[in-house]
Design an enzyme around this catalytic site. Structure first.
Site, PDB file in Angstrom:
ATOM      1  N   ILE A 126       0.832  -1.208   0.000  1.00 42.64           N
ATOM      2  CA  ILE A 126       0.000   0.000   0.000  1.00 42.64           C
ATOM      3  C   ILE A 126       0.869   1.262   0.000  1.00 42.64           C
ATOM      4  CG2 ILE A 126      -1.698   1.269   1.411  1.00 42.64           C
ATOM      5  CD1 ILE A 126      -2.744  -1.543   2.328  1.00 42.64           C
ATOM      6  N   GLY A 127       1.979   1.221   0.747  1.00 45.13           N
ATOM      7  CA  GLY A 127       2.869   2.383   0.811  1.00 45.13           C
ATOM      8  C   GLY A 127       3.491   2.689  -0.535  1.00 45.13           C
ATOM      9  N   SER A 184      -6.685  -0.660  10.830  1.00 47.91           N
ATOM     10  CA  SER A 184      -7.341  -1.768  10.126  1.00 47.91           C
ATOM     11  C   SER A 184      -8.701  -2.038  10.746  1.00 47.91           C
ATOM     12  CB  SER A 184      -6.493  -3.036  10.249  1.00 47.91           C
ATOM     13  OG  SER A 184      -7.195  -4.138   9.721  1.00 47.91           O
ATOM     14  N   TYR A 204      -1.530  -8.608  16.224  1.00 45.96           N
ATOM     15  CA  TYR A 204      -1.813  -7.691  15.106  1.00 45.96           C
ATOM     16  C   TYR A 204      -3.020  -6.816  15.431  1.00 45.96           C
ATOM     17  CZ  TYR A 204      -2.838  -5.886  10.448  1.00 45.96           C
ATOM     18  OH  TYR A 204      -3.077  -5.046   9.386  1.00 45.96           O
TER      19      TYR A 204
HETATM   20  N1  LIG Z   1      -3.217  -5.343   3.109  1.00 46.16           N
HETATM   21  C1  LIG Z   1      -4.341  -5.218   3.767  1.00 46.16           C
HETATM   22  O1  LIG Z   1      -5.371  -5.830   3.448  1.00 46.16           O
HETATM   23  C2  LIG Z   1      -4.421  -4.300   4.954  1.00 46.16           C
HETATM   24  C3  LIG Z   1      -5.652  -4.165   5.610  1.00 46.16           C
HETATM   25  C4  LIG Z   1      -5.722  -3.310   6.704  1.00 46.16           C
HETATM   26  C5  LIG Z   1      -4.614  -2.594   7.099  1.00 46.16           C
HETATM   27  N2  LIG Z   1      -3.428  -2.752   6.434  1.00 46.16           N
HETATM   28  C6  LIG Z   1      -2.279  -1.971   6.900  1.00 46.16           C
HETATM   29  O2  LIG Z   1      -1.655  -1.362   5.789  1.00 46.16           O
HETATM   30  C7  LIG Z   1      -0.285  -1.084   6.103  1.00 46.16           C
HETATM   31  C8  LIG Z   1       0.608  -1.488   4.949  1.00 46.16           C
HETATM   32  O3  LIG Z   1       0.621  -2.891   4.838  1.00 46.16           O
HETATM   33  P1  LIG Z   1       0.633  -3.664   3.440  1.00 46.16           P
HETATM   34  O4  LIG Z   1      -0.595  -4.477   3.406  1.00 46.16           O
HETATM   35  O5  LIG Z   1       0.928  -2.741   2.330  1.00 46.16           O
HETATM   36  O6  LIG Z   1       1.839  -4.673   3.708  1.00 46.16           O
HETATM   37  P2  LIG Z   1       3.209  -4.957   2.923  1.00 46.16           P
HETATM   38  O7  LIG Z   1       2.994  -5.027   1.461  1.00 46.16           O
HETATM   39  O8  LIG Z   1       3.790  -6.137   3.619  1.00 46.16           O
HETATM   40  O9  LIG Z   1       4.067  -3.647   3.201  1.00 46.16           O
HETATM   41  C9  LIG Z   1       4.496  -3.328   4.491  1.00 46.16           C
HETATM   42  C10 LIG Z   1       5.546  -2.242   4.431  1.00 46.16           C
HETATM   43  O10 LIG Z   1       6.054  -2.080   5.760  1.00 46.16           O
HETATM   44  C11 LIG Z   1       7.468  -2.298   5.751  1.00 46.16           C
HETATM   45  N3  LIG Z   1       7.924  -2.976   6.951  1.00 46.16           N
HETATM   46  C12 LIG Z   1       7.586  -4.215   7.395  1.00 46.16           C
HETATM   47  N4  LIG Z   1       8.299  -4.529   8.505  1.00 46.16           N
HETATM   48  C13 LIG Z   1       9.103  -3.464   8.765  1.00 46.16           C
HETATM   49  C14 LIG Z   1      10.098  -3.187   9.746  1.00 46.16           C
HETATM   50  N5  LIG Z   1      10.431  -4.092  10.668  1.00 46.16           N
HETATM   51  N6  LIG Z   1      10.715  -1.994   9.720  1.00 46.16           N
HETATM   52  C15 LIG Z   1      10.423  -1.078   8.776  1.00 46.16           C
HETATM   53  N7  LIG Z   1       9.518  -1.283   7.793  1.00 46.16           N
HETATM   54  C16 LIG Z   1       8.860  -2.465   7.785  1.00 46.16           C
HETATM   55  C17 LIG Z   1       7.711  -3.211   4.536  1.00 46.16           C
HETATM   56  O11 LIG Z   1       9.082  -3.105   4.135  1.00 46.16           O
HETATM   57  P3  LIG Z   1       9.693  -4.111   3.003  1.00 46.16           P
HETATM   58  O12 LIG Z   1       9.294  -3.532   1.687  1.00 46.16           O
HETATM   59  O13 LIG Z   1      11.160  -4.056   3.261  1.00 46.16           O
HETATM   60  O14 LIG Z   1       9.102  -5.458   3.246  1.00 46.16           O
HETATM   61  C18 LIG Z   1       6.732  -2.625   3.535  1.00 46.16           C
HETATM   62  O15 LIG Z   1       7.253  -1.498   2.915  1.00 46.16           O
HETATM   63  C19 LIG Z   1       0.005  -1.828   7.410  1.00 46.16           C
HETATM   64  O16 LIG Z   1       0.005  -0.891   8.472  1.00 46.16           O
HETATM   65  C20 LIG Z   1      -1.171  -2.791   7.541  1.00 46.16           C
HETATM   66  O17 LIG Z   1      -1.446  -3.101   8.893  1.00 46.16           O
HETATM   67  C21 LIG Z   1      -3.315  -3.596   5.374  1.00 46.16           C
END
Ligand SMILES: NC(=O)c1ccc[n+]([C@@H]2O[C@H](COP(=O)([O-])OP(=O)(O)OC[C@H]3O[C@@H](n4cnc5c(N)ncnc54)[C@H](OP(=O)(O)O)[C@@H]3O)[C@@H](O)[C@H]2O)c1
Length: 268
Positions: free
Chosen positions: A16-17, A138, A162
């Protein structure tokens, strides 16, 4: 574009980022992207600059599993002209090993690190107001937090960890919105949708929609007037969360405990 403020996105090297960074860059926004891996940050910067050569992209590298490293890295950018911080980085983990700081990993990465960096960047956000803090929570947030257990250093694990970390995101956002009410800094929190990213796949499997949809809720929050603050957003509207999160007492408790937990990194 050179003089306009920066949007800072944590966890901008994937999911998402990253998708949000791409969309912001297409709109000509200057970005500070955070990641935990220098190579991935370099690749992401190149990709963003290729999309729009007129924008400025800066980077900040820190693994949120290490609070000292995180503090040092974000202190390097605390005087930048930042007027929007998107607290997005996050993880879901089955690992049971604590971080080197002694916390459960999800709690530290998703909540405590963002608590720390938001405070490091607070002065610059206030200085460059109107500013926005957008906290990615979330709909999977918990209904309550056992503060007594967390205070003692006893953390829930995996799914519970989580959901508790995501409730802490919301408690923090609501508390900060109260604190920053008169400073023209809005603080809102949101559910981005269920999106197929590595976080979702690790915890729940690929049951979401394409990452192309991920930016839409963030754009919605970003475009809100700064007078709208202290809100939880989902499906493009303000929604209610667990009653627990609306309690000022719980918001204050979460805040005070987090603050104390950061004493070792000399956070005041
Ligand atoms: N996906 C969903 O359905 C969903 C639903 C509700 C909320 N969210 C929230 O959305 C946000 C983004 O998640 P996403 O779904 O996009 O997940 P993602 O694709 O796994 O991306 C997570 C990001 O956080 C970074 N990250 C993970 N561990 C880290 C650490 N120890 N130190 C620094 N950076 C770290 C990752 O870095 P790397 O690139 O190096 O791995 C990546 O850039 C999260 O806060 C999640 O809780 C997601």
């Amino acid at each position: 574009m050179k003089n306009s403020g920066f949007i800072l996105i944590t966890g901008a090297t994937d999911g998402i980022g990253l998708r949000s960074a791409i969309e912001f860059v297409k709109q000509g926004k200057n970005l500070i992207i955070h990641g935990r891996n220098k190579e991935r940050l370099k690749e992401t910067t190149k990709k963003l600059e290729e999309l729009n050569s007129k924008i400025v992209v800066k980077t900040v590298c820190a693994n949120f599993e290490n609070l000292k490293e995180t503090k040092n890295a974000f202190e390097q950018i605390q005087n930048e002209n930042i007027n929007c911080v998107i607290n997005n980085a996050g993880c879901f983990t089955h690992e049971l090993k604590p971080t080197i700081d002694g916390f459960e990993k999800t709690y530290q990465v998703n909540h405590l690190s963002h608590f720390l960096i938001t405070h490091i960047l607070l002065e610059t956000l206030i200085k460059h107001a109107p500013s926005k803090i957008i906290v990615i929570a979330s709909m999977a947030h918990a209904n309550s937090v056992d503060f007594k257990a967390i205070k003692k250093g006893s953390f829930p694990k995996t799914y519970k960890a989580y959901s508790v970390s995501k409730l802490c995101n919301i408690l923090f956002a609501f508390k900060m919105a109260r604190e920053l009410k008169d400073k023209k800094v809005s603080v809102n929190t949101l559910h981005p949708g269920v999106i197929n990213t590595k976080l979702l796949i690790e915890g729940w499997g690929a049951c979401g929609s394409s990452v192309e949809n991920a930016y839409r809720m963030i754009e919605f929050a970003y475009n809100l007037d700064t007078s709208i603050t202290g809100q939880y957003l989902k499906d493009f509207r303000i929604q209610k969360v667990a009653d627990f999160a609306h309690s000022k007492e719980n918001q204050d408790k979460c805040y005070d405990i987090s603050r104390k937990q950061l004493q070792n990194v000399k956070f005041v």
